[in-house]
Design a protein around this motif. Structure first.
Motif, PDB file in Angstrom:
ATOM      1  N   PHE A   1      20.903-101.915 -99.126  1.00  0.00           N
ATOM      2  CA  PHE A   1      19.666-101.483 -98.480  1.00  0.00           C
ATOM      3  C   PHE A   1      19.344-100.044 -98.878  1.00  0.00           C
ATOM      4  O   PHE A   1      20.167 -99.145 -98.728  1.00  0.00           O
ATOM      5  CB  PHE A   1      19.790-101.519 -96.951  1.00  0.00           C
TER       6      PHE A   1
ATOM      7  N   PHE B   1      10.563-104.082 -96.068  1.00  0.00           N
ATOM      8  CA  PHE B   1      11.016-103.781 -97.428  1.00  0.00           C
ATOM      9  C   PHE B   1       9.832-103.969 -98.368  1.00  0.00           C
ATOM     10  O   PHE B   1       8.945-104.798 -98.114  1.00  0.00           O
ATOM     11  CB  PHE B   1      12.173-104.703 -97.837  1.00  0.00           C
TER      12      PHE B   1
ATOM     13  N   GLY C   1      12.663 -98.727 -99.844  1.00  0.00           N
ATOM     14  CA  GLY C   1      12.341-100.068 -99.344  1.00  0.00           C
ATOM     15  C   GLY C   1      12.783-101.171-100.277  1.00  0.00           C
ATOM     16  O   GLY C   1      12.051-102.135-100.505  1.00  0.00           O
ATOM     17  N   THR C   2      14.011-101.059-100.804  1.00  0.00           N
ATOM     18  CA  THR C   2      14.527-102.059-101.737  1.00  0.00           C
ATOM     19  C   THR C   2      15.852-102.631-101.253  1.00  0.00           C
ATOM     20  O   THR C   2      16.588-101.980-100.511  1.00  0.00           O
ATOM     21  CB  THR C   2      14.724-101.461-103.146  1.00  0.00           C
TER      22      THR C   2
ATOM     23  N   VAL D   1      11.367 -98.191 -94.718  1.00  0.00           N
ATOM     24  CA  VAL D   1      11.919 -98.896 -93.561  1.00  0.00           C
ATOM     25  C   VAL D   1      12.547 -97.844 -92.663  1.00  0.00           C
ATOM     26  O   VAL D   1      13.404 -97.079 -93.107  1.00  0.00           O
ATOM     27  CB  VAL D   1      12.980 -99.938 -93.989  1.00  0.00           C
TER      28      VAL D   1
END
Length: 194
Positions: A103, A143, A108-109, A11
């Motif tokens: 974040f 994500f 991306g989690t 992201v």
């Protein structure tokens, strides 16, 4: 700060902080919107509910403290740390809370959490909110993996996770402290493409 990873972030940094926190539409006439000062009384009253207190050990004690939490929520969005939403009917009545926290843009989690008020339980409110938030986070923002954890004793939360497309991945032994002691926690996750 110099970036030391060999991969690009999943992201892009600045993607969220460059715009206001969105209002998300969900099924059942629900919307997920940022918390407003007028929501403080209902937010505080939620933490008088035995079931919410059973699963959430961090609890505000006054409306002033709730407003401080709301300020932190707005800062979390601007700092790209988390997003916190009121789950409300389009007419305005707040039914619950949902959040994405922790974040990690590189991988991306993010972790999801939620509660709903007693009047909203058993009506699919949490499932609808989770579905809308997950679709936005995975498909629109980019994500790759969303996860949630709940006590193995919280069967209602397990049903919400499963109905929302979050597969049970395992049990984390003695992973969290609740008022009645340590609990094993279920770990659920949903990935892009699930």
């Amino acid at each position: 700060m110099t970036r030391e990873l060999s991969t690009l972030p999943a992201v892009p940094v600045g993607l969220l902080s460059g715009s206001p926190q969105p209002v998300l539409l969900a099924t059942q006439g629900l919307l997920l919107r940022p918390w407003e000062p007028a929501d403080a009384p209902v937010f505080l009253s939620a933490y008088q509910d035995d079931e919410i207190c059973r699963w959430h050990t961090r609890r505000p004690q006054t409306e002033t403290r709730v407003l401080e939490w709301f300020d932190t929520y707005h800062q979390d969005w601007g700092g790209e740390k988390a997003g916190h939403w009121a789950v409300a009917l389009k007419g305005g009545e707040v039914l619950g809370r949902i959040a994405l926290r922790g974040f990690d843009f590189d991988d991306g989690t993010a972790g999801a959490s939620y509660w709903v008020l007693p009047t909203a339980r058993g009506r699919g409110v949490a499932t609808s909110a989770m579905a809308a938030l997950s679709t936005w986070a995975l498909d629109e923002i980019g994500f790759h993996r969303l996860y949630l954890e709940h006590s193995t004793r919280n069967h209602a939360s397990c049903r919400v996770a499963t109905k929302s497309g979050y597969a049970l991945e395992g049990t984390q032994r003695s992973a969290a402290v609740h008022d009645d002691g340590r609990h094993d926690m279920h770990l659920h996750a949903r990935t892009r493409g699930d």
